[in-house]
Design a protein around this motif. Structure first.
Motif, PDB file in Angstrom:
ATOM      1  N   CYS A 108      40.740 -14.674 -12.496  1.00 22.54           N
ATOM      2  CA  CYS A 108      39.762 -13.806 -13.155  1.00 22.54           C
ATOM      3  C   CYS A 108      40.511 -12.679 -13.868  1.00 22.54           C
ATOM      4  O   CYS A 108      41.636 -12.350 -13.518  1.00 22.54           O
ATOM      5  N   PHE A 138      41.638  -9.096 -14.536  1.00 17.04           N
ATOM      6  CA  PHE A 138      41.795  -7.892 -13.724  1.00 17.04           C
ATOM      7  C   PHE A 138      42.402  -6.809 -14.602  1.00 17.04           C
ATOM      8  O   PHE A 138      43.464  -6.996 -15.190  1.00 17.04           O
ATOM      9  N   LYS A 190      34.293 -13.393 -15.026  1.00 19.64           N
ATOM     10  CA  LYS A 190      34.330 -12.309 -14.052  1.00 19.64           C
ATOM     11  C   LYS A 190      35.471 -11.349 -14.405  1.00 19.64           C
ATOM     12  O   LYS A 190      36.589 -11.783 -14.666  1.00 19.64           O
ATOM     13  N   PHE A 205      37.403  -7.815 -12.995  1.00 21.29           N
ATOM     14  CA  PHE A 205      37.604  -6.925 -11.863  1.00 21.29           C
ATOM     15  C   PHE A 205      38.526  -5.779 -12.267  1.00 21.29           C
ATOM     16  O   PHE A 205      39.315  -5.893 -13.193  1.00 21.29           O
ATOM     17  N   SER A 206      38.430  -4.701 -11.526  1.00 22.65           N
ATOM     18  CA  SER A 206      39.351  -3.583 -11.646  1.00 22.65           C
ATOM     19  C   SER A 206      39.274  -2.807 -10.341  1.00 22.65           C
ATOM     20  O   SER A 206      38.542  -3.206  -9.425  1.00 22.65           O
ATOM     21  N   SER A 207      40.004  -1.715 -10.255  1.00 23.43           N
ATOM     22  CA  SER A 207      39.965  -0.939  -9.015  1.00 23.43           C
ATOM     23  C   SER A 207      40.380   0.497  -9.277  1.00 23.43           C
ATOM     24  O   SER A 207      40.968   0.820 -10.315  1.00 23.43           O
ATOM     25  N   PHE A 255      29.682  -1.896 -13.698  1.00 17.32           N
ATOM     26  CA  PHE A 255      30.511  -2.492 -12.654  1.00 17.32           C
ATOM     27  C   PHE A 255      29.909  -2.155 -11.293  1.00 17.32           C
ATOM     28  O   PHE A 255      29.294  -1.095 -11.132  1.00 17.32           O
ATOM     29  N   SER A 268      32.964  -4.262  -5.106  1.00 15.15           N
ATOM     30  CA  SER A 268      33.149  -5.641  -4.672  1.00 15.15           C
ATOM     31  C   SER A 268      34.048  -5.746  -3.451  1.00 15.15           C
ATOM     32  O   SER A 268      34.301  -6.843  -2.975  1.00 15.15           O
ATOM     33  N   ILE A 328      37.543  -1.992  -5.126  1.00 13.77           N
ATOM     34  CA  ILE A 328      37.526  -3.043  -6.146  1.00 13.77           C
ATOM     35  C   ILE A 328      36.156  -3.033  -6.814  1.00 13.77           C
ATOM     36  O   ILE A 328      35.122  -2.964  -6.142  1.00 13.77           O
ATOM     37  N   TYR A 329      36.149  -3.120  -8.142  1.00 13.82           N
ATOM     38  CA  TYR A 329      34.907  -3.164  -8.917  1.00 13.82           C
ATOM     39  C   TYR A 329      34.831  -4.479  -9.679  1.00 13.82           C
ATOM     40  O   TYR A 329      35.862  -5.062 -10.027  1.00 13.82           O
ATOM     41  N   PHE A 330      33.621  -4.921  -9.950  1.00 18.44           N
ATOM     42  CA  PHE A 330      33.370  -6.219 -10.569  1.00 18.44           C
ATOM     43  C   PHE A 330      32.261  -6.102 -11.599  1.00 18.44           C
ATOM     44  O   PHE A 330      31.305  -5.339 -11.443  1.00 18.44           O
ATOM     45  N   LYS A 331      32.405  -6.900 -12.676  1.00 19.39           N
ATOM     46  CA  LYS A 331      31.342  -7.037 -13.658  1.00 19.39           C
ATOM     47  C   LYS A 331      31.357  -8.463 -14.185  1.00 19.39           C
ATOM     48  O   LYS A 331      32.418  -8.987 -14.522  1.00 19.39           O
TER      49      LYS A 331
END
Length: 152
Positions: free
Chosen positions: A76, A78, A109, A111-113, A130, A133, A147-150
């Motif tokens: 995914c 990131f 998907k 992700f980041s953080s 976001f 996650s 961790i963040y997700f969109k």
């Protein structure tokens, strides 16, 4: 991820988002150094630029922010770094980069953080759709990574 190309892909007023070029490296490293206090990520930044995985925001032809991403996080996208020059914060650059990275992401998907202590970045993630996650402990002592997700 589809490259933005050498020309600006997104321009709003005097702000332009584009793929970083090797000629931008000094400006990018200078901003990174302002934020972390050293130039230890020079090789990381240089490799991301060469692989067209670094985008930046220019304001009046000056680099104001940059971001680095890859697709090695469980296949995914990131976003591993999103840095705005301290002098250029609160102008929407982080949001613009997040939205552009989601738009061009080759995966569904993204992700980041950010650290739990970085409340400003948490607000940016939430404001841009976001959601949390997960949490990773033990990266920075006493400051877990959220961790963040969109979904695209």
């Amino acid at each position: 991820m589809p490259a933005l190309g050498k020309k600006a892909r997104l321009g709003v007023g005097l702000m332009k988002i584009m793929t970083a070029q090797i000629t931008d490296i000094q400006s990018i490293v200078q901003i990174d150094c302002e934020v972390i206090g050293n130039s230890s990520r020079l090789d990381l930044i240089e490799n991301a630029i060469k692989q067209e995985r670094c985008i930046l925001v220019k304001e009046k032809n000056e680099v104001a922010a940059f971001s680095i991403y890859d697709t090695s996080f469980f296949e995914c996208t990131f976003i591993s770094l999103l840095i705005v020059s301290p002098a250029k914060r609160r102008k929407g650059y982080a949001s613009q980069m997040l939205n552009e990275l989601v738009r061009i992401s080759p995966t569904k998907k993204v992700f980041s953080s950010t650290n739990r202590s970085n409340e400003s970045m948490q607000k940016v993630f939430i404001a841009n759709g976001f959601v949390e996650s997960g949490i990773v402990e033990n990266l920075d002592e006493g400051d877990p990574e959220i961790i963040y997700f969109k979904a695209k």
